[in-house]
Design a protein around this motif. Structure first.
Motif, short mmCIF file in Angstrom:
data_model
loop_
_atom_site.label_atom_id
_atom_site.label_comp_id
_atom_site.label_asym_id
_atom_site.label_seq_id
_atom_site.Cartn_x
_atom_site.Cartn_y
_atom_site.Cartn_z
N ILE A 5 22.13 25.35 0.07
CA ILE A 5 21.68 25.12 1.46
C ILE A 5 22.99 24.62 2.17
O ILE A 5 22.97 24.79 3.38
CB ILE A 5 20.66 23.94 1.36
N CYS A 6 23.74 23.88 1.30
CA CYS A 6 24.78 23.12 1.87
C CYS A 6 25.89 23.90 2.60
O CYS A 6 26.34 23.60 3.87
CB CYS A 6 25.71 22.48 0.92
N PRO A 7 26.31 25.17 2.02
CA PRO A 7 27.13 26.19 2.86
C PRO A 7 26.46 26.82 3.91
O PRO A 7 26.88 26.99 5.11
CB PRO A 7 27.54 27.03 2.02
N ILE A 8 25.36 27.05 3.83
CA ILE A 8 24.51 27.49 4.92
C ILE A 8 24.39 26.62 6.16
O ILE A 8 24.71 27.24 7.38
CB ILE A 8 22.91 28.08 4.32
N LEU A 9 24.13 25.54 6.05
CA LEU A 9 24.27 24.40 7.26
C LEU A 9 25.66 24.25 7.49
O LEU A 9 25.67 24.27 8.63
CB LEU A 9 23.60 23.19 6.57
N ALA A 10 26.63 24.16 6.70
CA ALA A 10 28.00 24.12 7.24
C ALA A 10 28.34 25.02 8.30
O ALA A 10 28.74 24.95 9.05
CB ALA A 10 28.75 23.86 6.04
N LEU A 11 27.91 26.24 7.98
CA LEU A 11 28.26 27.55 8.69
C LEU A 11 27.48 27.59 9.80
O LEU A 11 28.23 27.63 10.79
CB LEU A 11 28.22 28.82 7.76
N ILE A 12 26.01 27.40 9.82
CA ILE A 12 25.53 27.17 11.10
C ILE A 12 25.88 26.17 12.03
O ILE A 12 25.98 26.44 13.08
CB ILE A 12 23.97 27.12 10.72
N LEU A 13 26.06 25.01 11.60
CA LEU A 13 26.55 23.80 12.49
C LEU A 13 27.96 24.25 12.77
O LEU A 13 27.94 23.77 14.04
CB LEU A 13 26.33 22.49 11.66
N LEU A 14 28.73 24.75 12.02
CA LEU A 14 30.00 24.95 12.79
C LEU A 14 29.84 25.93 13.88
O LEU A 14 30.73 25.48 14.89
CB LEU A 14 30.99 25.36 11.40
N ALA A 22 30.54 17.43 6.41
CA ALA A 22 29.99 16.81 5.30
C ALA A 22 29.25 17.64 4.17
O ALA A 22 29.36 17.75 3.02
CB ALA A 22 28.76 15.58 5.87
N PHE A 23 28.41 18.68 4.90
CA PHE A 23 27.84 19.83 4.02
C PHE A 23 28.67 20.64 3.35
O PHE A 23 28.50 21.05 2.21
CB PHE A 23 26.86 20.65 4.73
N ALA A 24 30.01 20.80 4.07
CA ALA A 24 31.03 21.79 3.28
C ALA A 24 31.63 20.99 2.24
O ALA A 24 31.71 21.48 1.21
CB ALA A 24 31.81 22.22 4.32
N GLY A 42 39.41 28.12 4.53
CA GLY A 42 38.27 27.53 5.69
C GLY A 42 38.14 26.08 5.28
O GLY A 42 37.88 25.36 6.43
N PHE A 43 37.92 25.65 4.15
CA PHE A 43 37.62 24.28 3.96
C PHE A 43 38.85 23.38 4.35
O PHE A 43 38.53 22.16 4.93
CB PHE A 43 37.26 23.94 2.39
N PHE A 44 39.99 23.89 4.03
CA PHE A 44 41.03 23.02 4.65
C PHE A 44 41.29 22.99 5.99
O PHE A 44 41.29 21.80 6.43
CB PHE A 44 42.49 23.72 4.00
#
Length: 461
Positions: free
Chosen positions: A246-255, A299-301, A355-357
């Motif tokens: 869920i966390c990477p999915i939300l990080a990508l969608i919100l970005l 935060a999710f990432a 990407g995280f950096f």
């Protein structure tokens, strides 16, 4: 000697210069805290109260008098009492004539009264100069000195001289005054402290909605489906596996949702042929909370990174590796290195790290302490150019993770695709449309429109 003595005399004259006396009506928590802070700043303070008896709670260097006596001693009077008790000021109208009355009150709810408390005070004492200030600063912050989170003080009033006097006091207390204009702005200033994270409401509610959807989606595919068709209990996936999906999915969608309103704004401007027309309210509000959307995505990432780091120590993962190793050993089998899979795995990890950096870099530059030290062009380069690069890296990171599973029938359970496939919809739409918008046939007219050129002048307002 003469030069040194003259400097000492000048310093002594500056330090000995006393400030004007300030009167405070009200000896409650805020009145006492503000009085103590003013005394520290060198202001003589006199309290106006119903009871003239001194208390241990009152700052020891302050004087306590009746309201009438205290008002006569100062040109600036701070009204540190609630609106429902303002009626006692009516008999003092003659004494308060020409005085500067500083209203610091707040209501219990937004738009509680037809007019603001400051405007109501101006109606009660028409001869006074009413200024709204200090309502965004808490008594606790004044007492403890932790003013970093509430250093800005909104100030408004109809009399420029009175407003300037109050702003001078604000600066003397180590705070930053922000002139909000006339007393008509008092209603908005009074509503401000009552708003609970106004710019965070949409990102948080959206995140909660997406979390709920993807949690049950993953629960159906990864827990319920194996239990029904394979009689396997994977309920422990709820602890780490499902959150780590869920966390990477939300990080990508919100970005992606950070940059989607900019895409929509560009399309609207191209369609209208002008920039002099307001966007729809929903798009305006969306664009105003892009920073908060990005920080929630970060935060999710970050959670995804933490969840990924604990994967090797999970009991399920260690069991699976040991079982596979033992099975290979018993069957005397060896598995040669697949360089294609090695490339895909390393590329997937490298893109995730980069990407995280960049994700963290975007978050850091959005902080006021950092963004205030860069110019607009630098800030735009980081948030726009590097932002899109971050979105590209994270999207490709997810695409590589999927690999051939996109076309594998076994990855569809109950005809439901894997959750990460759904996460690619919005980012891919944003990147494709952005790629189209950089074509010269669209980019040039869009640039001209944003520079003030109008294709359809009748649309401007």
């Amino acid at each position: 000697m003469n030069k040194n003595s003259s400097n000492k005399m000048a310093m002594a004259s500056n330090t000995s210069k006393k400030r004007e006396t300030v009167c405070i009506f009200g000896t409650g928590d805020f009145g006492r805290a503000l009085g103590h802070k003013m005394i520290q700043a060198g202001y003589p303070v006199v309290f106006g109260s119903r009871s003239t008896q001194t208390s241990s709670l009152i700052p020891k260097d302050a004087e306590v008098l009746s309201h009438a006596e205290a008002a006569q001693k100062a040109a600036i009077i701070i009204i540190a009492i609630q609106r429902e008790h303002y009626n006692f000021l009516t008999p003092l109208a003659e004494i308060l004539h020409g005085k500067v009355l500083v209203d610091v009150s707040n209501s219990l709810k937004i738009n509680q009264y037809p007019e603001s408390n400051a405007e109501y005070l101006a109606q009660l004492v028409p001869g006074a100069k009413v200024v709204k200030a200090f309502n965004t600063v808490s008594a606790w912050a004044l007492q403890s000195g932790t003013l970093d989170a509430s250093r800005q003080v909104f100030v408004c009033g109809d009399d420029m001289e009175a407003k300037q006097m109050v702003m001078d006091i604000v600066r003397a207390l180590g705070l930053t005054p922000l002139d909000q204009g006339s007393l008509l702005a008092a209603q908005e200033i009074e509503n401000y402290p009552l708003q609970l994270f106004p710019m965070w409401k949409f990102p948080i509610l959206l995140s909660l909605g997406l979390i709920t959807f993807f949690f049950f989606y993953c629960l159906i595919r990864d827990v319920i489906y194996p239990y029904v068709y394979e009689n396997k209990d994977y309920s422990f996936f709820i602890a780490i596996s499902i959150p780590n999906r869920i966390c990477p999915i939300l990080a990508l969608i919100l970005l992606a949702l950070v940059y989607l309103p900019g895409i929509l704004a560009a399309i609207i401007q191209l369609y209208r042929g002008t920039k002099y027309r307001r966007f729809p309210d929903w798009l305006d509000k969306w664009m105003l909370c892009r920073k908060q959307l990005g920080l929630v995505a970060l935060a999710f990432a970050s959670l995804h990174v933490l969840y990924t780091l604990v994967i090797p120590i999970r009991s399920f993962v260690r069991w699976r590796i040991s079982s596979r190793t033992i099975s290979k050993a018993l069957n005397n089998e060896t598995e040669p290195l697949n360089t294609t899979n090695a490339w895909l795995s390393d590329s997937y990890l490298a893109l995730g790290i980069l990407g995280f950096f960049l994700f963290v870099l975007l978050g850091i530059t959005s902080l006021p302490s950092v963004s205030n030290n860069v110019n607009w062009r630098e800030f735009r380069f980081v948030q726009s150019k590097l932002g899109y690069l971050t979105l590209i890296l994270c999207t490709v990171h997810t695409l590589i993770y999927g690999g051939k599973r996109f076309l594998s029938p076994s990855s569809y359970r109950w005809y439901l695709p894997n959750a990460y496939m759904l996460s690619l919809i919005v980012p891919c739409i944003v990147l494709v449309v952005k790629f189209v918008l950089i074509f010269p046939c669209l980019d040039k007219p869009l640039t001209r429109i944003r520079q003030g050129w109008e294709r359809n002048p009748q649309y401007s307002e």
